[in-house]
Design a protein around this motif. Structure first.
Motif, PDB file in Angstrom:
ATOM      1  N   LEU A 171       0.840  -1.191   0.000  1.00  0.00           N
ATOM      2  CA  LEU A 171       0.000   0.000   0.000  1.00  0.00           C
ATOM      3  C   LEU A 171       0.880   1.249   0.000  1.00  0.00           C
ATOM      4  O   LEU A 171       0.620   2.199  -0.759  1.00  0.00           O
ATOM      5  CB  LEU A 171      -0.939   0.016   1.204  1.00  0.00           C
ATOM      6  CG  LEU A 171      -1.806   1.274   1.349  1.00  0.00           C
ATOM      7  CD1 LEU A 171      -2.725   1.443   0.146  1.00  0.00           C
ATOM      8  CD2 LEU A 171      -2.602   1.217   2.639  1.00  0.00           C
ATOM      9  N   GLY A 172       1.921   1.255   0.817  1.00  0.00           N
ATOM     10  CA  GLY A 172       2.849   2.385   0.838  1.00  0.00           C
ATOM     11  C   GLY A 172       3.541   2.572  -0.502  1.00  0.00           C
ATOM     12  O   GLY A 172       3.689   3.702  -0.997  1.00  0.00           O
ATOM     13  N   VAL A 173       3.956   1.469  -1.119  1.00  0.00           N
ATOM     14  CA  VAL A 173       4.597   1.535  -2.438  1.00  0.00           C
ATOM     15  C   VAL A 173       3.615   2.090  -3.465  1.00  0.00           C
ATOM     16  O   VAL A 173       3.977   2.923  -4.308  1.00  0.00           O
ATOM     17  CB  VAL A 173       5.134   0.155  -2.860  1.00  0.00           C
ATOM     18  CG1 VAL A 173       5.639   0.170  -4.291  1.00  0.00           C
ATOM     19  CG2 VAL A 173       6.245  -0.309  -1.916  1.00  0.00           C
ATOM     20  N   LEU A 174       2.353   1.651  -3.396  1.00  0.00           N
ATOM     21  CA  LEU A 174       1.330   2.154  -4.315  1.00  0.00           C
ATOM     22  C   LEU A 174       1.153   3.658  -4.165  1.00  0.00           C
ATOM     23  O   LEU A 174       1.090   4.394  -5.160  1.00  0.00           O
ATOM     24  CB  LEU A 174      -0.001   1.436  -4.077  1.00  0.00           C
ATOM     25  CG  LEU A 174      -1.179   1.913  -4.927  1.00  0.00           C
ATOM     26  CD1 LEU A 174      -0.906   1.698  -6.412  1.00  0.00           C
ATOM     27  CD2 LEU A 174      -2.447   1.179  -4.501  1.00  0.00           C
ATOM     28  N   ILE A 175       1.103   4.122  -2.936  1.00  0.00           N
ATOM     29  CA  ILE A 175       0.951   5.559  -2.689  1.00  0.00           C
ATOM     30  C   ILE A 175       2.151   6.319  -3.252  1.00  0.00           C
ATOM     31  O   ILE A 175       1.989   7.384  -3.879  1.00  0.00           O
ATOM     32  CB  ILE A 175       0.745   5.827  -1.189  1.00  0.00           C
ATOM     33  CG1 ILE A 175      -0.617   5.279  -0.754  1.00  0.00           C
ATOM     34  CG2 ILE A 175       0.855   7.311  -0.862  1.00  0.00           C
ATOM     35  CD1 ILE A 175      -0.819   5.192   0.736  1.00  0.00           C
ATOM     36  N   GLU A 176       3.349   5.777  -3.070  1.00  0.00           N
ATOM     37  CA  GLU A 176       4.543   6.412  -3.642  1.00  0.00           C
ATOM     38  C   GLU A 176       4.440   6.491  -5.160  1.00  0.00           C
ATOM     39  O   GLU A 176       4.741   7.535  -5.765  1.00  0.00           O
ATOM     40  CB  GLU A 176       5.796   5.619  -3.270  1.00  0.00           C
ATOM     41  CG  GLU A 176       6.198   5.712  -1.825  1.00  0.00           C
ATOM     42  CD  GLU A 176       7.385   4.812  -1.505  1.00  0.00           C
ATOM     43  OE1 GLU A 176       7.984   4.215  -2.425  1.00  0.00           O
ATOM     44  OE2 GLU A 176       7.718   4.703  -0.307  1.00  0.00           O
ATOM     45  N   GLU A 177       4.039   5.384  -5.780  1.00  0.00           N
ATOM     46  CA  GLU A 177       3.948   5.354  -7.245  1.00  0.00           C
ATOM     47  C   GLU A 177       2.869   6.304  -7.752  1.00  0.00           C
ATOM     48  O   GLU A 177       3.051   6.989  -8.765  1.00  0.00           O
ATOM     49  CB  GLU A 177       3.685   3.928  -7.740  1.00  0.00           C
ATOM     50  CG  GLU A 177       4.810   2.947  -7.464  1.00  0.00           C
ATOM     51  CD  GLU A 177       6.123   3.284  -8.146  1.00  0.00           C
ATOM     52  OE1 GLU A 177       6.168   4.166  -9.030  1.00  0.00           O
ATOM     53  OE2 GLU A 177       7.133   2.656  -7.780  1.00  0.00           O
ATOM     54  N   VAL A 178       1.737   6.367  -7.068  1.00  0.00           N
ATOM     55  CA  VAL A 178       0.673   7.304  -7.466  1.00  0.00           C
ATOM     56  C   VAL A 178       1.181   8.739  -7.318  1.00  0.00           C
ATOM     57  O   VAL A 178       0.878   9.603  -8.151  1.00  0.00           O
ATOM     58  CB  VAL A 178      -0.622   7.066  -6.660  1.00  0.00           C
ATOM     59  CG1 VAL A 178      -1.621   8.188  -6.869  1.00  0.00           C
ATOM     60  CG2 VAL A 178      -1.245   5.723  -7.044  1.00  0.00           C
ATOM     61  N   GLY A 179       1.970   8.996  -6.288  1.00  0.00           N
ATOM     62  CA  GLY A 179       2.561  10.328  -6.119  1.00  0.00           C
ATOM     63  C   GLY A 179       3.473  10.694  -7.276  1.00  0.00           C
ATOM     64  O   GLY A 179       3.455  11.826  -7.766  1.00  0.00           O
ATOM     65  N   GLU A 180       4.276   9.729  -7.725  1.00  0.00           N
ATOM     66  CA  GLU A 180       5.150   9.984  -8.878  1.00  0.00           C
ATOM     67  C   GLU A 180       4.330  10.236 -10.136  1.00  0.00           C
ATOM     68  O   GLU A 180       4.653  11.119 -10.940  1.00  0.00           O
ATOM     69  CB  GLU A 180       6.107   8.805  -9.069  1.00  0.00           C
ATOM     70  CG  GLU A 180       7.124   8.680  -7.942  1.00  0.00           C
ATOM     71  CD  GLU A 180       7.943   7.406  -8.007  1.00  0.00           C
ATOM     72  OE1 GLU A 180       7.896   6.701  -9.044  1.00  0.00           O
ATOM     73  OE2 GLU A 180       8.641   7.104  -7.011  1.00  0.00           O
ATOM     74  N   LEU A 181       3.258   9.480 -10.293  1.00  0.00           N
ATOM     75  CA  LEU A 181       2.352   9.686 -11.427  1.00  0.00           C
ATOM     76  C   LEU A 181       1.704  11.065 -11.350  1.00  0.00           C
ATOM     77  O   LEU A 181       1.640  11.797 -12.343  1.00  0.00           O
ATOM     78  CB  LEU A 181       1.289   8.584 -11.432  1.00  0.00           C
ATOM     79  CG  LEU A 181       0.185   8.692 -12.477  1.00  0.00           C
ATOM     80  CD1 LEU A 181       0.756   8.620 -13.884  1.00  0.00           C
ATOM     81  CD2 LEU A 181      -0.849   7.589 -12.247  1.00  0.00           C
ATOM     82  N   ALA A 182       1.249  11.436 -10.159  1.00  0.00           N
ATOM     83  CA  ALA A 182       0.614  12.742  -9.974  1.00  0.00           C
ATOM     84  C   ALA A 182       1.583  13.872 -10.305  1.00  0.00           C
ATOM     85  O   ALA A 182       1.180  14.881 -10.910  1.00  0.00           O
ATOM     86  CB  ALA A 182       0.110  12.887  -8.540  1.00  0.00           C
ATOM     87  N   ARG A 183       2.831  13.722  -9.918  1.00  0.00           N
ATOM     88  CA  ARG A 183       3.833  14.750 -10.203  1.00  0.00           C
ATOM     89  C   ARG A 183       3.957  14.993 -11.708  1.00  0.00           C
ATOM     90  O   ARG A 183       3.965  16.130 -12.178  1.00  0.00           O
ATOM     91  CB  ARG A 183       5.180  14.332  -9.617  1.00  0.00           C
ATOM     92  CG  ARG A 183       6.269  15.342  -9.794  1.00  0.00           C
ATOM     93  CD  ARG A 183       7.550  14.879  -9.077  1.00  0.00           C
ATOM     94  NE  ARG A 183       8.492  15.955  -8.998  1.00  0.00           N
ATOM     95  CZ  ARG A 183       8.480  16.910  -8.088  1.00  0.00           C
ATOM     96  NH1 ARG A 183       7.552  16.917  -7.160  1.00  0.00           N
ATOM     97  NH2 ARG A 183       9.376  17.863  -8.104  1.00  0.00           N
ATOM     98  N   ILE A 184       4.010  13.920 -12.465  1.00  0.00           N
ATOM     99  CA  ILE A 184       4.147  14.050 -13.915  1.00  0.00           C
ATOM    100  C   ILE A 184       2.892  14.657 -14.532  1.00  0.00           C
ATOM    101  O   ILE A 184       2.964  15.555 -15.372  1.00  0.00           O
ATOM    102  CB  ILE A 184       4.463  12.688 -14.543  1.00  0.00           C
ATOM    103  CG1 ILE A 184       5.882  12.296 -14.147  1.00  0.00           C
ATOM    104  CG2 ILE A 184       4.308  12.712 -16.052  1.00  0.00           C
ATOM    105  CD1 ILE A 184       6.326  10.960 -14.570  1.00  0.00           C
TER     106      ILE A 184
END
Length: 114
Positions: free
Chosen positions: A32-45
């Motif tokens: 879940l933490g990894v997913l949140i990190e990845e969604v954050g990276e996606l959101a940044r882009i």
């Protein structure tokens, strides 16, 4: 390049990769933490490409595809380790959208073309 694959095939391929090369699944909470990190990276882009923010000098700009795939990979991991068949889950989700939500968005004045 991989040929088109079904969701079921994707779940199997991710599971095989985890068992052969990833040693084991991270815990559900870690994923879940990894997913949140990845969604954050996606959101940044997305916010910098389509929103009002700009990229910082030297910041990588062309990895939307990679970030979407990273999000999907972790989602598949979570589904696999919790026993969720994503094909069935998506069929149920689309049924809900095609019944309960069939007219919801069509009747939303906020979505009307201006």
């Amino acid at each position: 390049m991989m040929p088109d694959i079904s969701i079921k095939q994707l779940q199997t391929e991710v599971d095989q990769w985890i068992k052969q090369k990833g040693v084991r699944y991270f815990s559900e909470l870690t994923n879940l933490g990894v997913l949140i990190e990845e969604v954050g990276e996606l959101a940044r882009i997305i916010t910098r490409t389509y929103g009002d923010q700009s990229f910082k000098e030297g910041e990588q700009t062309n990895n939307l595809e990679e970030e979407l795939a990273d999000v999907l990979f972790v989602l598949v991991c979570i589904a696999n380790q919790t026993g969720v068949d994503l094909t069935q889950a998506m069929q149920k989700a689309m049924h809900k959208r095609n019944t309960r939500d069939a007219h919801r968005h069509l009747n939303n004045p906020k979505l009307k073309q201006q």
